[in-house]
Write a protein that holds these residues in place. Structure first.
Motif, PDB file in Angstrom:
ATOM      1  N   UNK A   1      -1.647   9.156  -7.266  1.00  0.00           N
ATOM      2  CA  UNK A   1      -2.039   8.075  -6.361  1.00  0.00           C
ATOM      3  C   UNK A   1      -2.297   8.604  -4.951  1.00  0.00           C
ATOM      4  N   UNK A   2      -3.402   8.184  -4.364  1.00  0.00           N
ATOM      5  CA  UNK A   2      -3.723   8.606  -3.004  1.00  0.00           C
ATOM      6  C   UNK A   2      -3.119   7.682  -1.964  1.00  0.00           C
TER       7      UNK A   2
ATOM      8  N   UNK B   1      -1.009  -1.468  -4.284  1.00  0.00           N
ATOM      9  CA  UNK B   1      -0.174  -1.547  -5.479  1.00  0.00           C
ATOM     10  C   UNK B   1       0.561  -2.868  -5.565  1.00  0.00           C
ATOM     11  N   UNK B   2       0.817  -3.299  -6.786  1.00  0.00           N
ATOM     12  CA  UNK B   2       1.807  -4.348  -7.058  1.00  0.00           C
ATOM     13  C   UNK B   2       2.881  -3.692  -7.900  1.00  0.00           C
TER      14      UNK B   2
ATOM     15  N   UNK C   1       4.327  -0.780 -12.352  1.00  0.00           N
ATOM     16  CA  UNK C   1       3.426  -1.045 -11.237  1.00  0.00           C
ATOM     17  C   UNK C   1       2.006  -1.139 -11.761  1.00  0.00           C
ATOM     18  N   UNK C   2       1.160  -1.783 -10.991  1.00  0.00           N
ATOM     19  CA  UNK C   2      -0.265  -1.835 -11.302  1.00  0.00           C
ATOM     20  C   UNK C   2      -1.038  -1.495 -10.045  1.00  0.00           C
ATOM     21  N   UNK C   3      -2.162  -0.825 -10.225  1.00  0.00           N
ATOM     22  CA  UNK C   3      -3.009  -0.427  -9.113  1.00  0.00           C
ATOM     23  C   UNK C   3      -4.057  -1.510  -8.879  1.00  0.00           C
TER      24      UNK C   3
ATOM     25  N   UNK D   1       0.846  -1.196   0.000  1.00  0.00           N
ATOM     26  CA  UNK D   1       0.000   0.000   0.000  1.00  0.00           C
ATOM     27  C   UNK D   1       0.878   1.242   0.000  1.00  0.00           C
ATOM     28  N   UNK D   2       0.395   2.281  -0.624  1.00  0.00           N
ATOM     29  CA  UNK D   2       1.152   3.523  -0.683  1.00  0.00           C
ATOM     30  C   UNK D   2       1.064   4.244   0.661  1.00  0.00           C
ATOM     31  N   UNK D   3       2.200   4.422   1.311  1.00  0.00           N
ATOM     32  CA  UNK D   3       2.241   5.064   2.628  1.00  0.00           C
ATOM     33  C   UNK D   3       2.411   6.577   2.491  1.00  0.00           C
ATOM     34  N   UNK D   4       3.078   6.985   1.428  1.00  0.00           N
ATOM     35  CA  UNK D   4       3.296   8.411   1.184  1.00  0.00           C
ATOM     36  C   UNK D   4       4.058   8.572  -0.118  1.00  0.00           C
ATOM     37  N   UNK D   5       4.091   9.801  -0.622  1.00  0.00           N
ATOM     38  CA  UNK D   5       4.847  10.041  -1.856  1.00  0.00           C
ATOM     39  C   UNK D   5       5.271  11.500  -1.916  1.00  0.00           C
TER      40      UNK D   5
END
Length: 432
Positions: free
Chosen positions: A65-66, A71-72, A94-96, A23-27
């Motif tokens: 991306x939020x 994500x993979x 990557x794929x969502x 999972x996206x933690x931050x960007x």
């Protein structure tokens, strides 16, 4: 396809292309490069995504991306000494899997405790909460390792019980078909039956106390481990508790230093937890409190303030033994040398974390135990099975109970026990 690995394994795959699922933690972005912080439950890694590597379409999508997008991501593991885990991932594609349907409610800004507790199911994803839960898991693993490695047999005690074991004022009563029952306060009495069958056992499970307490040390549902040993006296019980605690703390220090670092825990405080622990009689504790200006006298039980004042005098847990029998449970054996006191011990954690262990030698004389049950106005018929343990081959025996949540709070350096269990149950909190 690249092999799927977990973030805590990446250091073993430097130079290889791997797949991460998380999972996206931050960007953040520098314009030409996106830096995606990916978490997968085992850790957090920075994934570097450049336009040249991922292509124009994915690069543009990465910028939108939020937080908590699942994500993979495929990429090459590169060593990076600036990284907390020593590596970063250079993304190739990557794929969502799923994007949040609305903005994630827990942002980097400051949130109040009430808000975070209402969103506990999401708060668990934060770096701090993950560290706490990993340490909790390590404590439980250490407990099982200790007893399993010393010939103890795990024994499961019932959650529904017919009567009180620690007093009648703090029981949760439940309907039980055409009768009533109570949620267990302790598995100890059943552990005693197990010790008479198996020699040495431990009970490990949830317990419930209906105390209307709002202190930072209390939950209404918490976990306890309760060893019970036949042919053990109070001195042996204190030896067991001391050795046990040293081993548990040692295993956490060996295996969970990164998590302790996340919590900014002062490790020197935990490294001081070595044998021998100071052992003082209750009367000595009273004298210590009086020297510190506390209004304490024989017959008083110790609350949080008193336990904190006592712990300030020691750099490791302190064992206070032989409390007045009048303030202790009915099953505790009286000291033959001083019948005013019970053969019991409380272990007080340092740094003001309070009692983490309560134990005693159990009353093994049938007539005395019958009198104690009557004295405490407990229903005799509910304890006939317990009295049978004294009718058929009674022996000296002892044990103790350790509360998991207070232990987690102490080892993690937490102010409140609400963070020590995934979904805490408190006086005014039963959701989520």
């Amino acid at each position: 396809m690249p092999a799927h690995v977990y973030i805590d394994e990446l250091a073993h795959h430097i130079g290889e292309e791997v797949t991460l699922k998380g999972w996206l933690y931050g960007r953040r972005s520098s314009g030409k490069i996106h830096f995606l912080q990916l978490r997968d439950g085992t850790g957090i890694v920075q994934c570097v995504a450049s336009r040249a590597d991922v292509g124009e379409e994915l690069f543009a999508r990465a910028d939108k991306l939020g937080q908590e997008t699942s994500l993979i991501l495929d990429g090459v593991v590169r060593e990076d000494k600036r990284s907390p885990i020593g590596v970063e991932l250079h993304a190739q594609r990557f794929s969502v899997v799923a994007e949040p349907t609305q903005e994630y409610p827990i942002s980097p800004k400051e949130h109040g405790t009430a808000f975070l507790m209402d969103h506990r199911h999401l708060w668990l994803r934060s770096r701090r909460q993950v560290a706490i839960l990993r340490i909790r898991s390590e404590i439980i693993r250490a407990i099982r390792n200790y007893f399993d490695g010393r010939g103890f047999t795990l024994m499961d005690a019932p959650i529904f019980t017919p009567a009180a074991c620690e007093g009648t004022s703090n029981l949760f009563e439940v309907n039980y078909f055409d009768d009533k029952a109570y949620l267990t306060q302790s598995g100890q009495l059943y552990g005693e039956a197990g010790a008479m069958a198996l020699g040495k056992v431990y009970v490990f499970g949830p317990t419930f106390r209906a105390e209307k307490s709002k202190t930072r040390r209390h939950l209404t549902e918490f976990w306890m481990v309760e060893p019970e040993v036949a042919y053990l006296d109070l001195d042996g019980d204190m030896d067991l508790a001391e050795d046990f605690l040293v081993e548990v703390v040692g295993q956490v220090l060996r295996n969970r230093r990164p998590e302790l670092a996340v919590l900014e825990r002062d490790l020197s405080k935990l490294e001081s937890v070595q044998k021998p622990f100071p052992r003082i009689r209750y009367e000595e504790a009273i004298a210590l409190l009086q020297r510190k200006g506390k209004p304490a006298q024989f017959g008083d039980d110790f609350g949080a303030d008193e336990e904190t004042a006592i712990s300030e005098e020691f750099d490791r847990p302190v064992m206070i033994h032989r409390y007045p029998s009048q303030i202790k449970a009915f099953y505790m054996k009286r000291d033959p040398a001083d019948p005013r006191t019970a053969l019991c011990v409380d272990v007080i954690a340092p740094e003001g974390y309070g009692e983490i262990i309560g134990g005693s030698q159990r009353e093994d004389d049938l007539a005395t135990l019958e009198a104690r049950i009557a004295e405490h106005k407990l229903p005799r018929e509910s304890f006939e099975w317990y009295l049978d343990l004294r009718r058929y081959g009674s022996v000296p025996h002892a044990g103790f109970g350790l509360g998991i949540e207070r232990t987690v709070a102490w080892l993690c350096g937490l102010h409140h026990v609400r963070e020590t269990i995934p979904f805490p149950r408190m006086l005014e909190k039963i959701t989520p």
